[in-house]
Design a protein around this motif. Structure first.
Motif, PDB file in Angstrom:
ATOM      1  N   VAL A 253      35.514  38.686  36.544  1.00 50.21           N
ATOM      2  CA  VAL A 253      36.749  39.521  36.288  1.00 50.21           C
ATOM      3  C   VAL A 253      36.738  40.359  35.054  1.00 50.21           C
ATOM      4  CG1 VAL A 253      38.304  38.010  37.266  1.00 50.21           C
ATOM      5  CG2 VAL A 253      37.999  37.694  34.931  1.00 50.21           C
ATOM      6  N   THR A 254      35.727  39.974  34.057  1.00 53.00           N
ATOM      7  CA  THR A 254      35.501  40.761  32.989  1.00 53.00           C
ATOM      8  C   THR A 254      34.322  41.934  33.340  1.00 53.00           C
ATOM      9  OG1 THR A 254      33.668  39.693  32.109  1.00 53.00           O
ATOM     10  CG2 THR A 254      36.012  39.107  31.513  1.00 53.00           C
ATOM     11  N   ARG A 255      33.650  41.661  34.261  1.00 50.12           N
ATOM     12  CA  ARG A 255      32.415  42.731  34.557  1.00 50.12           C
ATOM     13  C   ARG A 255      32.630  43.701  35.793  1.00 50.12           C
ATOM     14  NH1 ARG A 255      31.042  38.759  31.284  1.00 50.12           N
ATOM     15  NH2 ARG A 255      29.503  38.908  29.795  1.00 50.12           N
ATOM     16  N   THR A 256      33.615  43.219  36.816  1.00 52.52           N
ATOM     17  CA  THR A 256      33.407  43.827  38.016  1.00 52.52           C
ATOM     18  C   THR A 256      34.812  43.740  38.679  1.00 52.52           C
ATOM     19  OG1 THR A 256      32.516  43.972  40.328  1.00 52.52           O
ATOM     20  CG2 THR A 256      33.287  41.822  39.329  1.00 52.52           C
ATOM     21  N   ARG A 257      35.106  44.555  39.704  1.00 52.44           N
ATOM     22  CA  ARG A 257      36.331  44.712  40.310  1.00 52.44           C
ATOM     23  C   ARG A 257      36.085  44.788  41.869  1.00 52.44           C
ATOM     24  NH1 ARG A 257      38.862  50.436  38.245  1.00 52.44           N
ATOM     25  NH2 ARG A 257      40.769  49.463  39.092  1.00 52.44           N
ATOM     26  N   GLY A 258      37.260  44.363  42.530  1.00 50.56           N
ATOM     27  CA  GLY A 258      37.162  44.454  43.916  1.00 50.56           C
ATOM     28  C   GLY A 258      36.366  43.231  44.532  1.00 50.56           C
ATOM     29  N   ALA A 259      35.715  43.395  45.605  1.00 47.78           N
ATOM     30  CA  ALA A 259      34.671  42.696  46.436  1.00 47.78           C
ATOM     31  C   ALA A 259      33.715  42.047  45.553  1.00 47.78           C
ATOM     32  CB  ALA A 259      34.709  43.184  47.589  1.00 47.78           C
ATOM     33  N   SER A 260      33.256  42.860  44.696  1.00 48.39           N
ATOM     34  CA  SER A 260      32.131  42.701  43.900  1.00 48.39           C
ATOM     35  C   SER A 260      32.125  41.208  43.113  1.00 48.39           C
ATOM     36  CB  SER A 260      31.751  43.632  42.940  1.00 48.39           C
ATOM     37  OG  SER A 260      31.562  45.067  43.399  1.00 48.39           O
ATOM     38  N   ILE A 261      33.259  40.494  43.041  1.00 51.74           N
ATOM     39  CA  ILE A 261      33.443  39.456  42.372  1.00 51.74           C
ATOM     40  C   ILE A 261      32.851  38.271  43.225  1.00 51.74           C
ATOM     41  CG2 ILE A 261      35.831  38.843  43.133  1.00 51.74           C
ATOM     42  CD1 ILE A 261      36.562  37.938  40.109  1.00 51.74           C
ATOM     43  N   LEU A 262      32.792  38.375  44.449  1.00 54.29           N
ATOM     44  CA  LEU A 262      32.420  37.601  45.432  1.00 54.29           C
ATOM     45  C   LEU A 262      31.027  37.138  44.943  1.00 54.29           C
ATOM     46  CD1 LEU A 262      33.824  38.832  48.658  1.00 54.29           C
ATOM     47  CD2 LEU A 262      34.716  37.144  47.288  1.00 54.29           C
ATOM     48  N   GLY A 263      30.124  37.943  44.360  1.00 55.81           N
ATOM     49  CA  GLY A 263      28.840  37.436  43.871  1.00 55.81           C
ATOM     50  C   GLY A 263      28.896  36.459  42.932  1.00 55.81           C
ATOM     51  N   GLN A 379      40.941  44.198  26.009  1.00 54.51           N
ATOM     52  CA  GLN A 379      39.671  44.005  26.381  1.00 54.51           C
ATOM     53  C   GLN A 379      39.550  44.531  27.896  1.00 54.51           C
ATOM     54  OE1 GLN A 379      37.707  42.506  24.166  1.00 54.51           O
ATOM     55  NE2 GLN A 379      35.948  42.215  25.788  1.00 54.51           N
ATOM     56  N   ARG A 380      40.647  44.362  28.573  1.00 56.79           N
ATOM     57  CA  ARG A 380      40.643  44.843  30.033  1.00 56.79           C
ATOM     58  C   ARG A 380      40.463  46.175  30.016  1.00 56.79           C
ATOM     59  NH1 ARG A 380      45.981  42.357  31.925  1.00 56.79           N
ATOM     60  NH2 ARG A 380      46.016  44.061  33.278  1.00 56.79           N
ATOM     61  N   ILE A 381      40.981  47.124  29.007  1.00 55.28           N
ATOM     62  CA  ILE A 381      41.067  48.501  29.206  1.00 55.28           C
ATOM     63  C   ILE A 381      39.433  48.753  28.708  1.00 55.28           C
ATOM     64  CG2 ILE A 381      41.389  50.539  27.656  1.00 55.28           C
ATOM     65  CD1 ILE A 381      44.410  49.371  27.238  1.00 55.28           C
ATOM     66  N   LEU A 382      38.915  48.066  27.781  1.00 55.45           N
ATOM     67  CA  LEU A 382      37.583  48.536  27.462  1.00 55.45           C
ATOM     68  C   LEU A 382      36.590  48.206  28.506  1.00 55.45           C
ATOM     69  CD1 LEU A 382      37.450  47.114  23.799  1.00 55.45           C
ATOM     70  CD2 LEU A 382      37.808  49.645  24.429  1.00 55.45           C
ATOM     71  N   SER A 383      36.808  47.179  29.371  1.00 61.30           N
ATOM     72  CA  SER A 383      35.870  46.919  30.309  1.00 61.30           C
ATOM     73  C   SER A 383      36.217  47.801  31.664  1.00 61.30           C
ATOM     74  CB  SER A 383      35.842  45.414  30.897  1.00 61.30           C
ATOM     75  OG  SER A 383      37.225  45.248  31.260  1.00 61.30           O
ATOM     76  N   GLY A 384      37.318  48.791  31.667  1.00 63.09           N
ATOM     77  CA  GLY A 384      37.368  49.861  32.742  1.00 63.09           C
ATOM     78  C   GLY A 384      38.370  49.057  33.797  1.00 63.09           C
ATOM     79  N   GLY A 386      41.795  47.668  35.729  1.00 65.90           N
ATOM     80  CA  GLY A 386      43.470  47.900  35.804  1.00 65.90           C
ATOM     81  C   GLY A 386      43.747  49.216  35.967  1.00 65.90           C
ATOM     82  N   GLY A 387      42.932  50.234  35.489  1.00 63.86           N
ATOM     83  CA  GLY A 387      43.335  51.476  35.655  1.00 63.86           C
ATOM     84  C   GLY A 387      44.760  51.981  34.753  1.00 63.86           C
ATOM     85  N   LEU A 388      45.270  52.741  35.015  1.00 58.64           N
ATOM     86  CA  LEU A 388      46.511  53.212  34.554  1.00 58.64           C
ATOM     87  C   LEU A 388      47.585  52.328  34.164  1.00 58.64           C
ATOM     88  CD1 LEU A 388      46.927  57.086  35.662  1.00 58.64           C
ATOM     89  CD2 LEU A 388      45.843  56.289  33.523  1.00 58.64           C
ATOM     90  N   GLU A 389      47.561  51.538  35.177  1.00 61.37           N
ATOM     91  CA  GLU A 389      48.738  50.256  35.132  1.00 61.37           C
ATOM     92  C   GLU A 389      48.579  49.436  33.844  1.00 61.37           C
ATOM     93  OE1 GLU A 389      49.708  46.082  37.378  1.00 61.37           O
ATOM     94  OE2 GLU A 389      48.479  47.560  38.108  1.00 61.37           O
ATOM     95  N   VAL A 390      47.204  49.154  33.435  1.00 61.97           N
ATOM     96  CA  VAL A 390      47.041  48.575  32.136  1.00 61.97           C
ATOM     97  C   VAL A 390      47.304  49.313  30.777  1.00 61.97           C
ATOM     98  CG1 VAL A 390      44.800  48.906  31.585  1.00 61.97           C
ATOM     99  CG2 VAL A 390      45.419  46.748  31.076  1.00 61.97           C
ATOM    100  N   ILE A 391      47.504  50.689  31.094  1.00 63.19           N
ATOM    101  CA  ILE A 391      47.756  51.469  29.773  1.00 63.19           C
ATOM    102  C   ILE A 391      49.267  51.352  29.534  1.00 63.19           C
ATOM    103  CG2 ILE A 391      48.006  53.759  29.104  1.00 63.19           C
ATOM    104  CD1 ILE A 391      45.210  52.746  28.874  1.00 63.19           C
ATOM    105  N   GLY A 392      50.011  51.140  30.731  1.00 63.66           N
ATOM    106  CA  GLY A 392      51.473  51.082  30.729  1.00 63.66           C
ATOM    107  C   GLY A 392      51.802  49.606  30.074  1.00 63.66           C
ATOM    108  N   GLU A 393      50.866  48.598  30.579  1.00 65.59           N
ATOM    109  CA  GLU A 393      51.325  47.297  29.917  1.00 65.59           C
ATOM    110  C   GLU A 393      50.961  47.212  28.449  1.00 65.59           C
ATOM    111  OE1 GLU A 393      49.448  42.394  30.699  1.00 65.59           O
ATOM    112  OE2 GLU A 393      48.886  44.445  31.947  1.00 65.59           O
ATOM    113  N   GLU A 394      49.933  47.871  28.067  1.00 63.20           N
ATOM    114  CA  GLU A 394      49.619  47.960  26.674  1.00 63.20           C
ATOM    115  C   GLU A 394      50.815  48.780  25.757  1.00 63.20           C
ATOM    116  OE1 GLU A 394      45.560  49.009  23.846  1.00 63.20           O
ATOM    117  OE2 GLU A 394      46.499  50.565  25.469  1.00 63.20           O
TER     118      GLU A 394
END
Length: 416
Positions: A253-263, A379-384, A386-394
């Protein structure tokens, strides 16, 4: 605890050149705010359990509880109500021990209770039901095919079927939490915590089965022996297995997004299934259990403890680095980062807050929790992620820091 002086610029927003949160720069509080409003964030923990993830989490809790009751009903039909009650009470002892250890691991940034409830009931109800149904299907298939219940098929069930089916069933619960608790699933420690709770729930129900069988077949003597083996010698076995999956998902979850996490899920399952198969398979061939226990299982457990300690320290270091970025921008006063991002600083802060009049201990607890939350959001922002949603959370966290500090520093008692 003094407040920083504001710099008349900057509030958090994406770099206009990229419009991507990865490039968001920490900016300083606006000058219009008073000095006391710049130092902290309030964290808005309620947002952690909001949205469709929370709804489906509650649905999962209900389904898990219902399946747990069905499984208990199945055990009752097999052993009788009395044996199930006794077995359940005995099974509570290792469960409470595991949950106490998990709470210690989870102290730095506690996970939402609804997510932990989902994890526990997924393991105790859903994962056990999946394992029982697959086992029933395999037995029926063998019976139809004339395979019977030979020693070879039983060994295959213990060393291969159980590790594969059980770890996939438990790992699926951890994977679902990536979505259900997406605002609080921030890294390998969170993955470890969720995996441990899923595994603890699974082991609890499985122990009722084994304890019930022992009580019916050999009375209290066999029950006591089984409890020693499962409740005292190996209460963390399932936790160690499933932790492999949880930690891998946490890194994912810190390195990828979406279906890529299945790896990452697949990688974690390889280690979880392998360790589970080693543990189960060894019991089929070992001649000296205690020798094997101290030569293999104890070192594995010691390695797991070292890994947990290292992961917690890494989480603490990341918290301090991220909060220091906000301190450099003026959101924290001198010394606050140490107070909020180190274990000794937090202990001293709690003692200080409890010595103040009023409910300041609770205010300090909220202040600390919100600070940690902000660091993880950053940390989530720096890893890219959450998109703009995480900016609102911050932004919400930064706006709320004023309320946390105001509550902590507000005078109490009558004015003279």
């Amino acid at each position: 605890m003094s407040s920083p002086q504001p710099d008349p610029q900057l509030s958090l927003q994406p770099d206009p050149a990229t419009h991507h949160p990865r490039h968001a720069a920490v900016q300083r509080p606006p000058a219009a705010q008073t000095a006391a409003t710049h130092a902290v964030w309030s964290g808005a923990p309620a947002a952690r359990g909001s949205g469709t993830g929370f709804v489906f989490g509650i649905i999962g809790i209900v389904i898990g509880a219902a399946l747990l009751l069905l499984v208990i009903g199945y055990f009752t039909a097999s052993f009788g109500a009395g044996a199930v009650v006794v077995s359940a009470l005995v099974a509570l002892l290792p469960l409470l021990g595991v949950l106490f250890a998990v709470r210690w691991i989870d102290r730095w940034e506690p996970e939402p209770r609804f997510a932990l409830a989902f994890a526990l009931l997924w393991g105790a109800g859903v994962a056990v039901a999946i394992a029982l149904l697959v086992d029933l299907f395999v037995q029926i298939t063998l019976a139809i095919g004339g395979g019977g219940t030979s020693e070879a098929s039983e060994a295959l069930s213990v060393a291969v079927q159980a590790p594969v089916v059980e770890e996939i069933a438990k790992g699926l619960g951890v994977l679902l939490l990536v979505w259900i608790a997406r605002k609080s699933f921030d890294g390998p420690v969170d993955g470890l915590v969720y995996a441990a709770v899923v595994a603890a729930g699974f082991a609890f129900t499985e122990n009722i089965l084994y304890f019930g069988e022992a009580l019916i077949e050999g009375g209290t003597v066999d029950l006591g022996a089984t409890f020693v083996m499962r409740g005292l010698f190996s209460p963390f076995a399932h936790v160690m297995f499933t932790a492999c999956t949880g930690i891998a998902i946490g890194f994912g979850v810190t390195r990828t997004r979406g279906a890529s996490i299945l790896g990452y899920v697949a990688l974690g399952l390889v280690f979880a299934i392998g360790l589970h198969a080693l543990w189960n398979g060894s019991l089929l061939v070992v001649t000296d259990f205690f020798g094997y226990y101290f030569l293999v299982q104890v070192p594995l457990f010691a390695f797991a403890i070292v890994l947990v300690v290292l992961l917690r320290r890494a989480e603490q270091r990341a918290t301090r680095v991220r909060l220091q970025e906000y301190a450099d921008a003026g959101w924290f006063a001198e010394g606050e980062v140490h107070m909020l991002a180190t274990a000794q600083g937090r202990r001293a802060a709690r003692r200080w807050a409890r010595a103040l009049p009023g409910e300041k201990g609770a205010a300090m607890k909220q202040f600390t929790a919100d600070a940690t939350r902000l660091a993880l959001v950053r940390q989530r922002i720096l890893s890219g992620r959450g998109g703009l949603e995480v900016i609102g959370e911050e932004r919400a966290l930064l706006d709320a820091i004023t309320r946390d500090r105001a509550a902590l520093l507000a005078p109490t008692g009558p004015a003279f």
